[in-house]
Design a protein around this motif. Structure first.
Motif, short mmCIF file in Angstrom:
data_model
loop_
_atom_site.label_atom_id
_atom_site.label_comp_id
_atom_site.label_asym_id
_atom_site.label_seq_id
_atom_site.Cartn_x
_atom_site.Cartn_y
_atom_site.Cartn_z
N LEU A 66 -5.33 8.11 7.06
CA LEU A 66 -4.39 9.22 7.12
C LEU A 66 -3.54 9.28 5.85
O LEU A 66 -3.34 10.35 5.28
CB LEU A 66 -3.49 9.07 8.34
CG LEU A 66 -2.39 10.12 8.49
CD1 LEU A 66 -3.02 11.47 8.77
CD2 LEU A 66 -1.44 9.73 9.59
N LEU A 67 -3.04 8.12 5.40
CA LEU A 67 -2.24 8.10 4.17
C LEU A 67 -3.06 8.56 2.97
O LEU A 67 -2.56 9.25 2.08
CB LEU A 67 -1.68 6.70 3.92
CG LEU A 67 -0.48 6.30 4.76
CD1 LEU A 67 -0.12 4.85 4.50
CD2 LEU A 67 0.70 7.18 4.47
N GLN A 68 -4.33 8.17 2.96
CA GLN A 68 -5.21 8.58 1.86
C GLN A 68 -5.35 10.10 1.85
O GLN A 68 -5.24 10.73 0.80
CB GLN A 68 -6.57 7.91 2.03
CG GLN A 68 -7.49 8.11 0.87
CD GLN A 68 -7.05 7.33 -0.34
OE1 GLN A 68 -6.34 6.36 -0.24
NE2 GLN A 68 -7.45 7.78 -1.50
N THR B 185 0.83 -1.21 0.00
CA THR B 185 0.00 0.00 0.00
C THR B 185 0.86 1.25 0.00
O THR B 185 0.60 2.20 -0.75
CB THR B 185 -0.93 0.01 1.23
OG1 THR B 185 -1.71 -1.18 1.23
CG2 THR B 185 -1.84 1.20 1.22
N MET B 186 1.89 1.25 0.83
CA MET B 186 2.77 2.42 0.88
C MET B 186 3.54 2.59 -0.42
O MET B 186 3.74 3.71 -0.89
CB MET B 186 3.71 2.30 2.07
CG MET B 186 2.98 2.45 3.39
SD MET B 186 4.00 2.11 4.80
CE MET B 186 4.94 3.60 4.88
N ALA B 187 3.97 1.48 -1.02
CA ALA B 187 4.69 1.57 -2.29
C ALA B 187 3.78 2.13 -3.39
O ALA B 187 4.20 2.96 -4.19
CB ALA B 187 5.23 0.21 -2.68
N MET B 188 2.52 1.67 -3.39
CA MET B 188 1.60 2.16 -4.42
C MET B 188 1.25 3.62 -4.20
O MET B 188 1.04 4.36 -5.16
CB MET B 188 0.34 1.31 -4.44
CG MET B 188 0.55 -0.05 -5.09
SD MET B 188 -0.97 -0.96 -5.27
CE MET B 188 -1.17 -1.63 -3.63
N SER B 189 1.18 4.06 -2.95
CA SER B 189 0.85 5.47 -2.71
C SER B 189 2.01 6.38 -3.08
O SER B 189 1.81 7.57 -3.31
CB SER B 189 0.46 5.67 -1.24
OG SER B 189 1.58 5.52 -0.41
#
Length: 172
Positions: A141-143, A64-68
Motif C-alpha cells: 500500500l505504501l509503495q 521504510t517509512m522514513a525512506m519513503s
C-alpha cells in the motif's frame, strides 16, 4: 469542593502507581533481555523473543517509512537530448512495478498460509503470521501511495533564482 480535590488526588495516585508499575515492568524486561536464555523460563524466553521481534520490525517499518518520505528533487541538465530522461523513467517504472508485485505475492502467500493453518497454530504464532501479513500489505500500500502521490520524476523543477517552477519542456 473537597470531593473534587479528593477525586483529583485519587486520579493522580492511580497515575503515579501505573507509572511505577510500568517502571518495574521495564526493569524486569531489561533484566530478562540481558539474562542468558538457559537461565530463563519458557515464558520468559518467549516474551524475550517477542520483544526482540517487535523491536526489529518496528525499526524496519520506521526506516521504510522514513525512506519513503524522503522525496528528492531531480534537476535535469540543459540540452536538447531527452534520451537519458526517458531511459531513467523506464527503468524506475520497471523497478517500482516489480517491487509492488513482489509485495503482493508475499502478502498472498502469507494469506494462504494463514488460512491453511488457522485452526492448528497456537495464538502467539497466529499473531506473528498476522503481523507479517499486515506488514506485506502495508508495504504494498505504501509503495502504491508513494507512486500515486509523490513520485513525479522530472515533473516540475524549482527555479531558485526566480522563486517559481518551470516544466522541463519550458526550459529548452
Amino acid at each position: 469542593m473537597r470531593r473534587i480535590i479528593t477525586f483529583i488526588k485519587d486520579k493522580f495516585a492511580d497515575f503515579k502507581a501505573s507509572i511505577k508499575r510500568k517502571q518495574i515492568k521495564m526493569k524486569t524486561n531489561l533484566k530478562e533481555d540481558f539474562t542468558p536464555n538457559n537461565q530463563l523460563t519458557d515464558e520468559q524466553r518467549e516474551a524475550k523473543r517477542m520483544r526482540s521481534i517487535s523491536r526489529i520490525t518496528t525499526g524496519i517499518m520506521a526506516a521504510t517509512m522514513a525512506m519513503s518520505c524522503m522525496g528528492i528533487t531531480c534537476f535535469a541538465a540543459d540540452g536538447a537530448s531527452s534520451e537519458g530522461v526517458e531511459t531513467f523513467n523506464t527503468v524506475v517504472e520497471f523497478i517500482v512495478d516489480w517491487v509492488a508485485r513482489i509485495g503482493l505475492v508475499i502478502g498472498f502467500i502469507g494469506a494462504v498460509q494463514f488460512a491453511m493453518g488457522f485452526k492448528e497454530i497456537p495464538p502467539t504464532v497466529r499473531q506473528e503470521v498476522l503481523c507479517a501479513l499486515l506488514q506485506a500489505s502495508l508495504y504494498s500500500l505504501l509503495q502504491r501511495l508513494t507512486i500515486c502521490l509523490q513520485f513525479k520524476p522530472f515533473g516540475k523543477i524549482p527555479c531558485v533564482c526566480r522563486g517559481s517552477s518551470h516544466n522541463i519542456s519550458e526550459r529548452s
